[in-house]
Write a protein that holds these residues in place. Structure first.
Motif, PDB file in Angstrom:
ATOM      1  N   CYS A  72       0.986  -1.230   0.069  1.00 21.31           N
ATOM      2  CA  CYS A  72      -0.111   0.145  -0.167  1.00 21.31           C
ATOM      3  C   CYS A  72       0.865   1.241  -0.001  1.00 21.31           C
ATOM      4  CB  CYS A  72      -1.100   0.040   1.179  1.00 21.31           C
ATOM      5  SG  CYS A  72      -1.813   1.352   1.464  1.00 21.31           S
TER       6      CYS A  72
ATOM      7  N   CYS B 153       0.368   3.076   3.554  1.00 21.16           N
ATOM      8  CA  CYS B 153       0.825   2.507   5.087  1.00 21.16           C
ATOM      9  C   CYS B 153       2.003   1.707   5.048  1.00 21.16           C
ATOM     10  CB  CYS B 153      -0.303   2.128   5.749  1.00 21.16           C
ATOM     11  SG  CYS B 153      -1.015   0.583   4.972  1.00 21.16           S
ATOM     12  N   ASP B 154       2.522   1.062   3.598  1.00 18.83           N
ATOM     13  CA  ASP B 154       3.412   0.120   3.523  1.00 18.83           C
ATOM     14  C   ASP B 154       2.960  -1.206   3.972  1.00 18.83           C
ATOM     15  OD1 ASP B 154       5.183   1.797   2.303  1.00 18.83           O
ATOM     16  OD2 ASP B 154       5.952   2.338   4.242  1.00 18.83           O
ATOM     17  N   ARG B 155       1.594  -1.623   3.911  1.00 17.89           N
ATOM     18  CA  ARG B 155       1.155  -2.647   4.384  1.00 17.89           C
ATOM     19  C   ARG B 155       0.667  -3.503   3.272  1.00 17.89           C
ATOM     20  NH1 ARG B 155      -3.936  -5.561   5.213  1.00 17.89           N
ATOM     21  NH2 ARG B 155      -5.011  -3.707   4.114  1.00 17.89           N
ATOM     22  N   ARG B 156       1.303  -4.893   3.520  1.00 18.56           N
ATOM     23  CA  ARG B 156       1.144  -5.780   2.130  1.00 18.56           C
ATOM     24  C   ARG B 156      -0.364  -6.307   1.976  1.00 18.56           C
ATOM     25  NH1 ARG B 156       3.967 -11.201   4.017  1.00 18.56           N
ATOM     26  NH2 ARG B 156       5.820  -9.952   3.628  1.00 18.56           N
ATOM     27  N   CYS B 157      -1.085  -6.274   0.765  1.00 19.39           N
ATOM     28  CA  CYS B 157      -2.063  -6.472   0.706  1.00 19.39           C
ATOM     29  C   CYS B 157      -2.476  -7.172  -0.810  1.00 19.39           C
ATOM     30  CB  CYS B 157      -3.111  -5.330   0.766  1.00 19.39           C
ATOM     31  SG  CYS B 157      -2.543  -3.821   0.114  1.00 19.39           S
TER      32      CYS B 157
ATOM     33  N   CYS C 214      -5.059   0.794   0.329  1.00 21.32           N
ATOM     34  CA  CYS C 214      -5.617  -0.498   1.063  1.00 21.32           C
ATOM     35  C   CYS C 214      -6.799   0.006   1.625  1.00 21.32           C
ATOM     36  CB  CYS C 214      -4.795  -0.860   1.810  1.00 21.32           C
ATOM     37  SG  CYS C 214      -4.566  -0.295   3.594  1.00 21.32           S
TER      38      CYS C 214
END
Length: 201
Positions: free
Chosen positions: A102, A105-109, A120
């Protein structure tokens, strides 16, 4: 793209749902071969059988480049060029899996949604429509989706779909058991509702 999702705001201030926005899915890109390095392609979203938005893609190493048009101030369209980082993880039983990272936020999705740029579900504070469904219908809605995932009809008056070609027997049996459990839970909830309604008369 015309401001994908910008015309789907809920006027009553209710929380937006994932289903209200256009989504970009890693599984769709993989299925269409658009994750191969150097590959250019395009995706089109349809509503009611008619194209409502499109986006151009280019796979540049570990980055996915997106090009689309967003409506800033009607009737003006602005060309947008966006870069989405990707990450690869090893699977427990072999193989690899790709993920979006993302941009906010650098979240993996596995799915990004079109808001002010792609991001995300958590960054856009999106809920799922099923979260707001009456429990009586939530079970049945999930059961229909599971049937359709197996290539069958969502009509629960028809026999449960057969095992799709290529699917492991153990996986199919787990999905079969889950589908039957969802159907029974939904029917029980409907029956309780009917009995409650009758007792109130």
């Amino acid at each position: 793209m015309g401001g994908a999702g910008s015309e789907n705001r809920w006027g009553d201030g209710a929380r937006q749902k994932c289903e209200d926005l256009l989504d970009l899915r890693i599984s769709v890109l993989r299925k269409n071969g658009l994750l191969e390095t150097g590959r250019r392609g395009s995706l089109v979203w349809n509503v009611g059988g008619r194209a409502c938005a499109s986006i151009e893609t280019f796979m540049n190493g570990q980055f996915l480049e997106l090009t689309y048009y967003r409506r800033e101030f009607a009737p003006e369209l602005r060309r947008v060029h966006e870069i989405i980082p990707l990450e690869i993880t090893e699977q427990p039983f072999g193989g690899e899996r790709r993920w979006f990272i993302c941009p906010r936020c650098d979240r993996r999705c596995a799915v990004l949604y079109a808001g002010e740029g792609f991001s995300c579900r958590l960054c856009l504070n999106l809920g799922y429509r099923s979260q707001y469904e009456d429990p009586r219908f939530r079970f049945l809605s999930k059961a229909r989706k599971l049937r359709q995932r197996l290539g069958g009809s969502g009509n629960m008056m028809l026999p449960f779909p057969d095992k799709p070609r290529g699917m492991h027997r153990a996986m199919f049996e787990r999905l079969y058991d889950r589908g039957r459990a969802l159907e029974q839970a939904g029917l029980r909830a409907l029956a309780r509702s009917c009995l409650h309604g009758f007792s109130q008369r």
